[in-house]
Design a protein around this motif. Structure first.
Motif, PDB file in Angstrom:
ATOM      1  N   LEU A   1      40.367 -36.538  29.260  1.00 14.55           N
ATOM      2  CA  LEU A   1      39.176 -36.183  29.920  1.00 14.55           C
ATOM      3  C   LEU A   1      39.329 -36.464  31.718  1.00 14.55           C
ATOM      4  O   LEU A   1      40.742 -37.533  32.063  1.00 14.55           O
ATOM      5  N   ARG A   2      38.980 -35.430  32.727  1.00 11.96           N
ATOM      6  CA  ARG A   2      38.979 -36.091  33.923  1.00 11.96           C
ATOM      7  C   ARG A   2      37.270 -36.499  34.060  1.00 11.96           C
ATOM      8  O   ARG A   2      36.357 -35.452  34.087  1.00 11.96           O
ATOM      9  N   LEU A   3      37.179 -37.693  34.270  1.00 11.71           N
ATOM     10  CA  LEU A   3      35.977 -38.053  35.393  1.00 11.71           C
ATOM     11  C   LEU A   3      35.607 -38.280  36.764  1.00 11.71           C
ATOM     12  O   LEU A   3      37.113 -38.044  37.272  1.00 11.71           O
ATOM     13  N   SER A   4      34.465 -37.082  37.021  1.00  6.26           N
ATOM     14  CA  SER A   4      34.414 -37.670  38.216  1.00  6.26           C
ATOM     15  C   SER A   4      33.315 -38.130  38.683  1.00  6.26           C
ATOM     16  O   SER A   4      32.485 -39.366  38.294  1.00  6.26           O
ATOM     17  N   CYS A   5      32.911 -38.205  40.203  1.00  5.90           N
ATOM     18  CA  CYS A   5      32.747 -39.740  40.113  1.00  5.90           C
ATOM     19  C   CYS A   5      32.065 -38.994  42.058  1.00  5.90           C
ATOM     20  O   CYS A   5      32.481 -38.502  42.861  1.00  5.90           O
ATOM     21  N   ALA A   6      30.629 -38.559  41.920  1.00 10.62           N
ATOM     22  CA  ALA A   6      29.805 -37.941  43.104  1.00 10.62           C
ATOM     23  C   ALA A   6      29.392 -38.781  43.900  1.00 10.62           C
ATOM     24  O   ALA A   6      28.209 -39.545  43.585  1.00 10.62           O
ATOM     25  N   ALA A   7      29.115 -38.904  45.475  1.00 18.35           N
ATOM     26  CA  ALA A   7      28.372 -39.353  45.875  1.00 18.35           C
ATOM     27  C   ALA A   7      27.364 -38.989  47.258  1.00 18.35           C
ATOM     28  O   ALA A   7      28.067 -37.650  48.255  1.00 18.35           O
ATOM     29  N   SER A   8      26.251 -39.330  47.284  1.00 16.29           N
ATOM     30  CA  SER A   8      25.830 -38.835  47.733  1.00 16.29           C
ATOM     31  C   SER A   8      25.166 -39.952  48.134  1.00 16.29           C
ATOM     32  O   SER A   8      24.542 -40.710  47.890  1.00 16.29           O
TER      33      SER A   8
ATOM     34  N   ARG B   1      46.799 -45.559  49.122  1.00 16.25           N
ATOM     35  CA  ARG B   1      46.869 -46.537  48.464  1.00 16.25           C
ATOM     36  C   ARG B   1      46.250 -46.994  47.122  1.00 16.25           C
ATOM     37  O   ARG B   1      44.778 -46.918  46.921  1.00 16.25           O
ATOM     38  N   THR B   2      46.854 -46.902  46.135  1.00 10.76           N
ATOM     39  CA  THR B   2      46.138 -47.293  44.352  1.00 10.76           C
ATOM     40  C   THR B   2      46.563 -48.428  44.285  1.00 10.76           C
ATOM     41  O   THR B   2      47.893 -49.402  44.206  1.00 10.76           O
ATOM     42  N   TYR B   3      45.576 -48.942  43.429  1.00 15.40           N
ATOM     43  CA  TYR B   3      46.066 -49.977  42.563  1.00 15.40           C
ATOM     44  C   TYR B   3      45.714 -49.689  40.565  1.00 15.40           C
ATOM     45  O   TYR B   3      45.403 -49.246  40.639  1.00 15.40           O
ATOM     46  N   TYR B   4      46.287 -50.505  39.928  1.00 14.51           N
ATOM     47  CA  TYR B   4      46.188 -50.472  37.824  1.00 14.51           C
ATOM     48  C   TYR B   4      46.032 -50.721  37.416  1.00 14.51           C
ATOM     49  O   TYR B   4      46.887 -52.276  37.786  1.00 14.51           O
ATOM     50  N   ALA B   5      45.406 -51.502  36.676  1.00 15.36           N
ATOM     51  CA  ALA B   5      45.299 -52.481  35.866  1.00 15.36           C
ATOM     52  C   ALA B   5      46.370 -52.060  34.961  1.00 15.36           C
ATOM     53  O   ALA B   5      47.062 -50.982  34.296  1.00 15.36           O
ATOM     54  N   ASP B   6      47.670 -52.992  34.252  1.00  9.47           N
ATOM     55  CA  ASP B   6      47.897 -53.049  33.557  1.00  9.47           C
ATOM     56  C   ASP B   6      47.947 -52.214  31.903  1.00  9.47           C
ATOM     57  O   ASP B   6      48.534 -51.420  31.973  1.00  9.47           O
ATOM     58  N   SER B   7      46.726 -52.594  31.990  1.00  9.58           N
ATOM     59  CA  SER B   7      46.461 -51.643  30.509  1.00  9.58           C
ATOM     60  C   SER B   7      45.791 -50.650  30.516  1.00  9.58           C
ATOM     61  O   SER B   7      46.158 -49.966  29.351  1.00  9.58           O
ATOM     62  N   VAL B   8      45.812 -49.950  31.787  1.00  8.10           N
ATOM     63  CA  VAL B   8      45.905 -48.429  31.853  1.00  8.10           C
ATOM     64  C   VAL B   8      46.869 -46.906  32.651  1.00  8.10           C
ATOM     65  O   VAL B   8      46.860 -46.213  32.946  1.00  8.10           O
ATOM     66  N   LYS B   9      47.544 -48.497  33.490  1.00 10.54           N
ATOM     67  CA  LYS B   9      48.909 -47.824  34.162  1.00 10.54           C
ATOM     68  C   LYS B   9      50.086 -46.406  33.548  1.00 10.54           C
ATOM     69  O   LYS B   9      50.070 -46.881  32.778  1.00 10.54           O
ATOM     70  N   GLY B  10      50.059 -46.154  33.904  1.00  3.80           N
ATOM     71  CA  GLY B  10      50.917 -44.385  33.580  1.00  3.80           C
ATOM     72  C   GLY B  10      50.212 -43.520  32.577  1.00  3.80           C
ATOM     73  O   GLY B  10      50.257 -42.775  32.182  1.00  3.80           O
ATOM     74  N   ARG B  11      49.293 -44.284  32.171  1.00  2.51           N
ATOM     75  CA  ARG B  11      47.612 -43.242  31.806  1.00  2.51           C
ATOM     76  C   ARG B  11      47.218 -42.889  32.694  1.00  2.51           C
ATOM     77  O   ARG B  11      46.143 -42.000  32.518  1.00  2.51           O
ATOM     78  N   PHE B  12      46.572 -43.433  33.166  1.00  3.92           N
ATOM     79  CA  PHE B  12      45.331 -43.216  34.440  1.00  3.92           C
ATOM     80  C   PHE B  12      46.041 -42.874  35.685  1.00  3.92           C
ATOM     81  O   PHE B  12      46.976 -43.791  35.746  1.00  3.92           O
TER      82      PHE B  12
ATOM     83  N   ASN C   1      44.629 -40.216  30.528  1.00  5.78           N
ATOM     84  CA  ASN C   1      45.793 -39.283  29.380  1.00  5.78           C
ATOM     85  C   ASN C   1      46.098 -40.464  28.522  1.00  5.78           C
ATOM     86  O   ASN C   1      45.526 -41.531  28.587  1.00  5.78           O
ATOM     87  N   GLY C   2      45.977 -39.344  27.489  1.00  9.76           N
ATOM     88  CA  GLY C   2      46.936 -40.295  26.293  1.00  9.76           C
ATOM     89  C   GLY C   2      46.161 -41.776  26.189  1.00  9.76           C
ATOM     90  O   GLY C   2      45.793 -42.813  25.491  1.00  9.76           O
TER      91      GLY C   2
END
Length: 125
Positions: free
Chosen positions: A18-25, A57-68, A84-85
């Protein structure tokens, strides 16, 4: 009116994407770091990823690293989270939020001052 709105959630089979979007206004998203969080049933909200305002620059939680994968388009005032996955344990309400503090404590919810209402992601066969 300041607003963040997530979209793109839904029902997906295990292994799907899935691809989630976040729209700011009402404000300039490019001035802030974007974070993505989720809350699974019966669990506390969990930080998934954070991206800096301008330099990628990014950070990821270990639970989703490599998938999100987090991304943003400042010209469109949009943020994204590619999932993904997907696994059944990824089932949760997913939230985007913004902060003006980007760093190693990125998953601290107290840093974020604008939040969207969330979008439901359900992973099930």
């Amino acid at each position: 009116q300041v607003q963040l709105v997530e979209s793109g959630g839904g029902l997906v089979q295990p292994g799907g994407s899935l691809r989630l979007s976040c729209a700011a206004s009402g404000f300039t998203l490019g001035h802030y770091a974007i974070g993505w969080f989720r809350r699974a049933p019966g669990k506390e909200r969990e930080g998934l990823s954070c991206m800096s305002s301008r330099d990628g620059r990014t950070y990821y939680a270990d639970s989703v690293k490599g998938r999100f994968t987090i991304s943003r388009d400042n010209a469109k005032n949009m943020g994204y989270l590619q999932l993904n996955g997907l696994k059944p344990e990824d089932t949760a309400v997913y939230y985007c939020a913004v902060t003006n503090i980007f760093g190693s404590e990125w998953s601290d919810e107290e840093r974020y001052f604008y939040w969207g209402p969330g979008t439901q992601v359900t992973v099930s066969s």
